[in-house]
Design a protein around this motif. Structure first.
Motif, PDB file in Angstrom:
ATOM      1  N   LEU A 112       0.835  -1.199   0.000  1.00  0.00           N
ATOM      2  CA  LEU A 112       0.000   0.000   0.000  1.00  0.00           C
ATOM      3  C   LEU A 112       0.870   1.248   0.000  1.00  0.00           C
ATOM      4  O   LEU A 112       0.647   2.165  -0.796  1.00  0.00           O
ATOM      5  N   PHE A 113       1.850   1.278   0.878  1.00  0.00           N
ATOM      6  CA  PHE A 113       2.735   2.439   0.940  1.00  0.00           C
ATOM      7  C   PHE A 113       3.539   2.598  -0.346  1.00  0.00           C
ATOM      8  O   PHE A 113       3.768   3.713  -0.810  1.00  0.00           O
ATOM      9  N   GLN A 114       3.947   1.489  -0.927  1.00  0.00           N
ATOM     10  CA  GLN A 114       4.694   1.543  -2.181  1.00  0.00           C
ATOM     11  C   GLN A 114       3.806   2.079  -3.303  1.00  0.00           C
ATOM     12  O   GLN A 114       4.248   2.885  -4.122  1.00  0.00           O
ATOM     13  N   ALA A 115       2.543   1.657  -3.332  1.00  0.00           N
ATOM     14  CA  ALA A 115       1.609   2.151  -4.359  1.00  0.00           C
ATOM     15  C   ALA A 115       1.357   3.637  -4.189  1.00  0.00           C
ATOM     16  O   ALA A 115       1.325   4.390  -5.178  1.00  0.00           O
ATOM     17  N   ILE A 116       1.195   4.075  -2.957  1.00  0.00           N
ATOM     18  CA  ILE A 116       0.988   5.504  -2.692  1.00  0.00           C
ATOM     19  C   ILE A 116       2.210   6.295  -3.125  1.00  0.00           C
ATOM     20  O   ILE A 116       2.100   7.337  -3.778  1.00  0.00           O
ATOM     21  N   ARG A 117       3.362   5.811  -2.780  1.00  0.00           N
ATOM     22  CA  ARG A 117       4.612   6.490  -3.134  1.00  0.00           C
ATOM     23  C   ARG A 117       4.780   6.573  -4.653  1.00  0.00           C
ATOM     24  O   ARG A 117       5.164   7.613  -5.187  1.00  0.00           O
ATOM     25  N   THR A 118       4.467   5.496  -5.343  1.00  0.00           N
ATOM     26  CA  THR A 118       4.577   5.479  -6.802  1.00  0.00           C
ATOM     27  C   THR A 118       3.644   6.510  -7.424  1.00  0.00           C
ATOM     28  O   THR A 118       4.021   7.238  -8.338  1.00  0.00           O
TER      29      THR A 118
END
Length: 48
Positions: free
Chosen positions: A4-10
């Motif tokens: 989730l955090f990786q998707a938000i960051r992307t």
């Protein structure tokens, strides 16, 4: 949660790059430079 955090960051990075490219297009010194930036934006849109 890491995904989730990786998707938000992307998404944040993509949005930032899009804003910077739009700003560069808006403030391009010459029409030729503007055309090159538009082409670069179109190419990057197809890469996604």
């Amino acid at each position: 949660m890491s995904r989730l955090f990786q998707a938000i960051r992307t998404r944040q990075v993509d949005a930032r790059q899009r804003r910077e490219l739009n700003r560069a297009i808006a403030t391009a010194a010459t029409p030729a430079m503007r055309d090159e930036l538009v082409l670069a934006a179109q190419r990057s849109a197809f890469d996604r």
